[in-house]
Design a protein around this motif. Sequence first.
Motif, short mmCIF file in Angstrom:
data_model
loop_
_atom_site.label_atom_id
_atom_site.label_comp_id
_atom_site.label_asym_id
_atom_site.label_seq_id
_atom_site.Cartn_x
_atom_site.Cartn_y
_atom_site.Cartn_z
N HIS A 1 0.79 -1.21 0.08
CA HIS A 1 -0.06 -0.09 0.09
C HIS A 1 0.88 1.17 -0.08
CE1 HIS A 1 -3.43 -2.43 0.79
NE2 HIS A 1 -2.87 -2.98 1.77
N THR A 2 0.27 2.20 -0.79
CA THR A 2 1.26 3.46 -0.75
C THR A 2 0.95 4.40 0.59
OG1 THR A 2 1.11 3.50 -3.22
CG2 THR A 2 1.42 5.75 -2.13
N VAL A 3 1.68 4.74 1.41
CA VAL A 3 1.50 5.11 2.62
C VAL A 3 1.33 6.53 2.49
CG1 VAL A 3 2.49 5.73 5.04
CG2 VAL A 3 3.23 3.58 3.39
N PRO A 4 0.32 7.33 2.98
CA PRO A 4 0.28 8.61 2.79
C PRO A 4 1.39 9.67 3.26
CG PRO A 4 -1.76 7.88 4.17
CD PRO A 4 -0.81 6.76 3.70
N PHE A 5 1.85 10.42 2.89
CA PHE A 5 3.03 11.30 3.09
C PHE A 5 3.33 11.70 4.35
CE2 PHE A 5 5.73 15.22 3.10
CZ PHE A 5 6.73 14.76 2.36
N SER B 1 -16.38 8.70 7.10
CA SER B 1 -16.88 7.31 7.10
C SER B 1 -16.20 6.39 6.02
CB SER B 1 -18.43 7.52 6.54
OG SER B 1 -18.61 8.03 5.39
N TRP B 2 -15.77 6.97 4.95
CA TRP B 2 -14.78 6.13 4.03
C TRP B 2 -13.69 5.52 4.79
CZ3 TRP B 2 -14.56 9.93 -0.46
CH2 TRP B 2 -15.91 10.11 -1.00
N LEU C 1 -3.19 4.93 9.96
CA LEU C 1 -2.28 5.45 8.59
C LEU C 1 -2.65 4.10 7.62
CD1 LEU C 1 0.00 7.02 7.68
CD2 LEU C 1 1.65 5.40 8.33
N LEU C 2 -2.37 2.93 7.76
CA LEU C 2 -2.88 1.83 6.71
C LEU C 2 -4.27 2.14 6.43
CD1 LEU C 2 -2.20 -0.60 5.37
CD2 LEU C 2 -2.73 -1.98 7.58
N ALA C 3 -5.02 2.52 7.20
CA ALA C 3 -6.43 2.39 6.80
C ALA C 3 -6.74 3.62 5.68
CB ALA C 3 -7.61 2.58 7.93
N ALA C 4 -5.97 4.68 6.36
CA ALA C 4 -6.09 5.67 5.35
C ALA C 4 -5.40 5.73 3.86
CB ALA C 4 -4.97 7.18 5.85
N ALA C 5 -4.37 4.74 3.91
CA ALA C 5 -3.70 4.25 2.46
C ALA C 5 -4.79 3.60 1.61
CB ALA C 5 -2.43 3.53 2.66
N GLU D 1 -6.67 4.48 -1.70
CA GLU D 1 -6.68 3.70 -3.00
C GLU D 1 -7.97 3.25 -3.46
OE1 GLU D 1 -4.56 0.26 -1.29
OE2 GLU D 1 -2.66 1.15 -1.41
N ARG D 2 -8.96 3.02 -2.60
CA ARG D 2 -10.25 2.84 -2.91
C ARG D 2 -10.87 3.73 -3.66
NH1 ARG D 2 -12.98 0.25 2.68
NH2 ARG D 2 -11.72 -1.96 2.60
N TYR D 3 -10.78 5.08 -3.46
CA TYR D 3 -11.18 6.28 -3.94
C TYR D 3 -10.60 6.32 -5.38
CZ TYR D 3 -12.38 11.05 -5.52
OH TYR D 3 -12.82 12.07 -6.27
N THR D 4 -9.14 6.03 -5.64
CA THR D 4 -8.69 6.10 -6.93
C THR D 4 -9.23 5.04 -7.77
OG1 THR D 4 -6.81 6.97 -6.03
CG2 THR D 4 -6.39 6.02 -7.92
N GLN D 5 -9.66 3.89 -7.27
CA GLN D 5 -9.87 2.76 -7.96
C GLN D 5 -11.37 3.10 -8.51
OE1 GLN D 5 -9.38 -0.28 -5.31
NE2 GLN D 5 -7.36 -0.76 -5.58
#
Length: 431
Positions: free
Chosen positions: A36-40, A205-206, A409-413, A417-421
């Motif tokens: 997973h791509t970690v937030p900055f 909520s996301w 943090l992992l949940a944010a990643a 990703e879900r939004y991008t997909q």
Amino acid sequence: MPIPHLASTPALDLEKRILAAKPAIEHWLRKQWKHHTVPFYCSVDLRNSGFKLAPVDTNLFPGGFNNLNPDFAPLCIQAMMIAVEKICPDAHSVLLIPENHTRNVFYLQNVAALQSIMQQAGMNVRIGSLLPEITQPTTIPLPDGQSLLLEPLQRNGNKLVVENFDPCAILLNNDLSGSIPDMLRNLDQTIIPPLHAGWATRRKSWHFSAYDNVAQDFAELIGIDPWLIDPYFTSCGKVDFQEKEGLDCVAAAVDEILSQIKEKYTQFGIKEKPFVIVKADSGTYGMGIMSIRDGAEIYKLNRKQRNKMTTIKEGTVVKNVLVQEGVHTLESIHQAVAEPVIYMIDHLVVGGFYRVHMSRGVDENLNAPGMHFVPLPFDATCMQTNPEARPDAVPNRFYIYGVIARLALLAAAIELERYTQASSLALAEAQ
């Protein structure tokens, strides 16, 4: 400065399990960062009730770097170098865009601290302001004797610049609560975090939907009930507190969450009275939040309460709300309730501090006027543990906080990703 203590002796089973499983946890997290791509960067507000430890908010545009322990500056610098190298390996010039504040000196001290970390990590950093009144370079003095230079942003084609400075990356410390400015759209430069991480797009909520999945996997890893680290939640849309529209959904959601909490309290023998937090499904600064103990209260809000729930930062009107299990905090400093806030750059925990409020209770939101920060209590890193000490001893407690924060943090990643997909799928269907 004393470390906040727990006001009562907690059940330590959760802490013991996390500490005992440290090798498995760190191995599991390393695998997650590979996939997973970690937030900055990120900050996570935690609540520790003694029987439950959970994140209640995750901010992808953290604004309190000035509150971190300066002794941990090397950690911040190393983490910043790793973060920049991943996202923009050729980065040497970065344009930092802050919130639209010129009078909030506490926030501006955060900007100065962030700029210093990046400069120490080997980057040229200038600060470009979105404020229309910043038409020329403007120096703002800070209380600690430093100063901050804000410069007007200019757009040249598909690049954002300030005078005589051509950055290869844009770092946002502006959470885009109101909207995404046209100046930031369709740029050829790397923007970090991505625009869809801002509150103009993002929903809490996301995030907590993604956190549900992470908490479930983590709970299976160490053998605990996921509820111990995960607050129940649901959401309601088409809500207008002023016109009293959509309140049936909110009231029903409150009662449903309260019912779920009561079942868990009975299961674990917890005597506390459950409560629910209703808050705007996007936004920050502790605006648009209230504590509720009965769904019927939603229909009885007075004008002041309705006004509070109607608009948030930058006058954004609240139309969607998150209904979230309230988590008591049993931590205190000088008899004032406190909650830990953990800071991360890339996947590394770089420190934290306590948010303290003298006039709020253990079941209330602390991110409110009158709060203050205890800036230097994290005198040990969040990675060191002491096997000889109690599970709730300072180094062990800080490590546990770091673990739960990294789950958020992992949940944010995963959330991003879900939004991008979903966006890519919608675009493909439209074509």
